[in-house]
Enzyme design. Structure first.
Site, PDB file in Angstrom:
ATOM      1  N   GLU A 291       0.967  -1.082  -0.008  1.00  0.00           N
ATOM      2  CA  GLU A 291       0.066  -0.078   0.104  1.00  0.00           C
ATOM      3  C   GLU A 291       0.801   1.287  -0.116  1.00  0.00           C
ATOM      4  O   GLU A 291       2.017   1.242   0.861  1.00  0.00           O
ATOM      5  CB  GLU A 291      -0.826  -0.085   1.185  1.00  0.00           C
ATOM      6  CG  GLU A 291      -1.799   1.100   1.440  1.00  0.00           C
ATOM      7  CD  GLU A 291      -2.343   1.039   2.872  1.00  0.00           C
ATOM      8  OE1 GLU A 291      -1.892   0.674   3.844  1.00  0.00           O
ATOM      9  OE2 GLU A 291      -3.759   1.449   2.861  1.00  0.00           O
TER      10      GLU A 291
ATOM     11  N   HIS B 273       2.609   4.633   1.177  1.00  0.00           N
ATOM     12  CA  HIS B 273       2.730   5.197   2.336  1.00  0.00           C
ATOM     13  C   HIS B 273       3.381   6.650   2.058  1.00  0.00           C
ATOM     14  O   HIS B 273       4.408   6.806   2.644  1.00  0.00           O
ATOM     15  CB  HIS B 273       3.569   4.312   3.161  1.00  0.00           C
ATOM     16  CG  HIS B 273       2.738   3.356   3.912  1.00  0.00           C
ATOM     17  ND1 HIS B 273       2.205   2.178   3.366  1.00  0.00           N
ATOM     18  CD2 HIS B 273       2.222   3.342   5.201  1.00  0.00           C
ATOM     19  CE1 HIS B 273       1.479   1.514   4.233  1.00  0.00           C
ATOM     20  NE2 HIS B 273       1.408   2.292   5.413  1.00  0.00           N
TER      21      HIS B 273
ATOM     22  N   ASP C 206       3.519  -1.574   5.766  1.00  0.00           N
ATOM     23  CA  ASP C 206       2.627  -2.307   6.657  1.00  0.00           C
ATOM     24  C   ASP C 206       3.135  -3.756   7.055  1.00  0.00           C
ATOM     25  O   ASP C 206       2.341  -4.596   7.661  1.00  0.00           O
ATOM     26  CB  ASP C 206       1.067  -2.315   6.239  1.00  0.00           C
ATOM     27  CG  ASP C 206       0.403  -1.141   6.460  1.00  0.00           C
ATOM     28  OD1 ASP C 206       0.973  -0.188   6.958  1.00  0.00           O
ATOM     29  OD2 ASP C 206      -0.543  -0.890   6.012  1.00  0.00           O
TER      30      ASP C 206
ATOM     31  N   GLU D 290      -7.211  -2.100   7.630  1.00  0.00           N
ATOM     32  CA  GLU D 290      -8.334  -2.485   6.980  1.00  0.00           C
ATOM     33  C   GLU D 290      -8.455  -3.998   6.774  1.00  0.00           C
ATOM     34  O   GLU D 290      -9.489  -4.696   6.528  1.00  0.00           O
ATOM     35  CB  GLU D 290      -8.027  -2.394   5.369  1.00  0.00           C
ATOM     36  CG  GLU D 290      -8.386  -0.871   5.046  1.00  0.00           C
ATOM     37  CD  GLU D 290      -7.054   0.192   5.440  1.00  0.00           C
ATOM     38  OE1 GLU D 290      -6.310  -0.469   6.294  1.00  0.00           O
ATOM     39  OE2 GLU D 290      -7.020   1.144   4.668  1.00  0.00           O
TER      40      GLU D 290
ATOM     41  N   HIS E 281      -2.028   7.369   8.935  1.00  0.00           N
ATOM     42  CA  HIS E 281      -1.384   6.517   7.842  1.00  0.00           C
ATOM     43  C   HIS E 281      -0.195   7.362   7.210  1.00  0.00           C
ATOM     44  O   HIS E 281      -0.423   8.563   6.937  1.00  0.00           O
ATOM     45  CB  HIS E 281      -2.544   6.464   6.813  1.00  0.00           C
ATOM     46  CG  HIS E 281      -1.832   5.768   5.643  1.00  0.00           C
ATOM     47  ND1 HIS E 281      -1.536   4.358   5.627  1.00  0.00           N
ATOM     48  CD2 HIS E 281      -1.539   6.184   4.384  1.00  0.00           C
ATOM     49  CE1 HIS E 281      -1.233   4.294   4.410  1.00  0.00           C
ATOM     50  NE2 HIS E 281      -1.161   5.071   3.562  1.00  0.00           N
TER      51      HIS E 281
ATOM     52  N   GLU F 277       4.049   5.853  11.898  1.00  0.00           N
ATOM     53  CA  GLU F 277       4.586   5.018  11.183  1.00  0.00           C
ATOM     54  C   GLU F 277       6.103   5.221  10.660  1.00  0.00           C
ATOM     55  O   GLU F 277       7.035   4.787  10.393  1.00  0.00           O
ATOM     56  CB  GLU F 277       3.764   4.455   9.981  1.00  0.00           C
ATOM     57  CG  GLU F 277       2.699   3.681  10.106  1.00  0.00           C
ATOM     58  CD  GLU F 277       1.801   3.511   9.068  1.00  0.00           C
ATOM     59  OE1 GLU F 277       1.242   2.255   8.887  1.00  0.00           O
ATOM     60  OE2 GLU F 277       1.582   4.185   8.149  1.00  0.00           O
TER      61      GLU F 277
END
Ligand code: ZN
Ligand code: MN
Length: 258
Positions: free
Chosen positions: A34, A36, A45, A122, A177, A182
């Site tokens: 995904e 980032h 992730d 998710e 996110h 992160e």
């Protein structure tokens, strides 16, 4: 020397010995591929739960299985949305089937304690569904010994660490996110993969309360980052790791004590 932690680096003899000599916990990181933002890799992730799982496993003498590197479709409010180039996702039924198969396979090999270690918001309910179906499969086969934990590492970040991460206050965990948390943990565990010169600092995304489909990409920051990330640092990442790893270790001990 053969790894006692990474399944992918063991031989089948190593694994068979571990199962016979004890009752090892198997940790399966479940992530996503995904976007980032411009500064973090597509596998963020996967890397974060795997790195944290390795540290946990070292203390519990657990085994870390190869991760599930794809997750459920990125959603605008938690991951920026599924439309970004490089965001490669699974249909829910595929993710459920994959995780269910993995749980059943480890159970078939005599593992009785499994942790689904989630790195992508998710995925959550689809992991729950997979666990439920696998437990049903196992009961049908007469196996009532299997215990499964679902852990989202970010849920362990406590109020003190939250203050370290966000001295001005946390806006929203969902909007984190590719943002401060992160980015900080990546700076601590894999600084080689962070483009520090490209860390964005624009205001947080402003979403309506409802979710409208098809999604409207114009409501989503064009770089895919949902909150300002500029205040991220390796020290903040270290604070997260040094708090969540021992806390997760003790909660796993508690959960598997009976
Ligand atoms: Zn992420
Ligand atoms: Mn994600």
């Amino acid at each position: 020397m053969a790894s006692r932690v990474k399944l992918a680096e063991m031989t089948w003899y190593d694994f068979a010995d571990r199962v016979t000599e004890g009752d090892p916990i198997v940790i399966i990181p479940v992530g996503s591929t995904e976007q980032h933002g411009p500064h973090l890799p597509l596998s963020t992730d996967v890397i974060l739960p795997e790195e944290i799982a390795m540290r946990i496993a070292a203390q519990l003498d657990a085994i870390v299985a190869p991760p599930v590197s794809y997750g459920y479709k990125s959603q605008p409010k938690t991951g920026g949305g599924n439309h970004f180039p490089g965001t490669v996702s699974l249909d829910a039924s595929t993710l459920i089937a994959t995780v269910r198969d993995l749980v059943n396979e480890f159970a078939r090999h005599g593992i009785r304690k499994i942790i689904l270690f989630d790195g992508h918001m998710e995925n959550q309910w689809f992991i729950v569904e997979a666990i439920d179906l696998a437990l049903r499969d196992q009961r049908c086969e007469g196996n009532r010994d299997l215990q499964v934990l679902k852990i989202g590492y970010w849920e362990y970040i406590n109020a003190d660490t939250e203050k370290v991460l966000f001295p001005e206050g946390l806006l929203s965990w969902a909007l984190e996110h590719a943002a401060v948390m992160e980015t900080s943990v990546m700076l601590y565990v894999r600084p080689d993969l962070v483009r520090a010169d490209l860390v964005p600092d624009h205001p947080a995304a402003d979403f309506p309360v409802y979710d409208k489909y098809p999604i409207d990409p114009s409501r989503i920051p064009s770089d895919g980052v949902l909150s300002p990330a500029r205040s991220a640092s390796s020290e903040k990442g270290r604070a997260v790791i040094e708090q969540v790893v021992p806390d997760i270790v003790s909660s796993i001990r508690e959960a598997f004590s009976s």
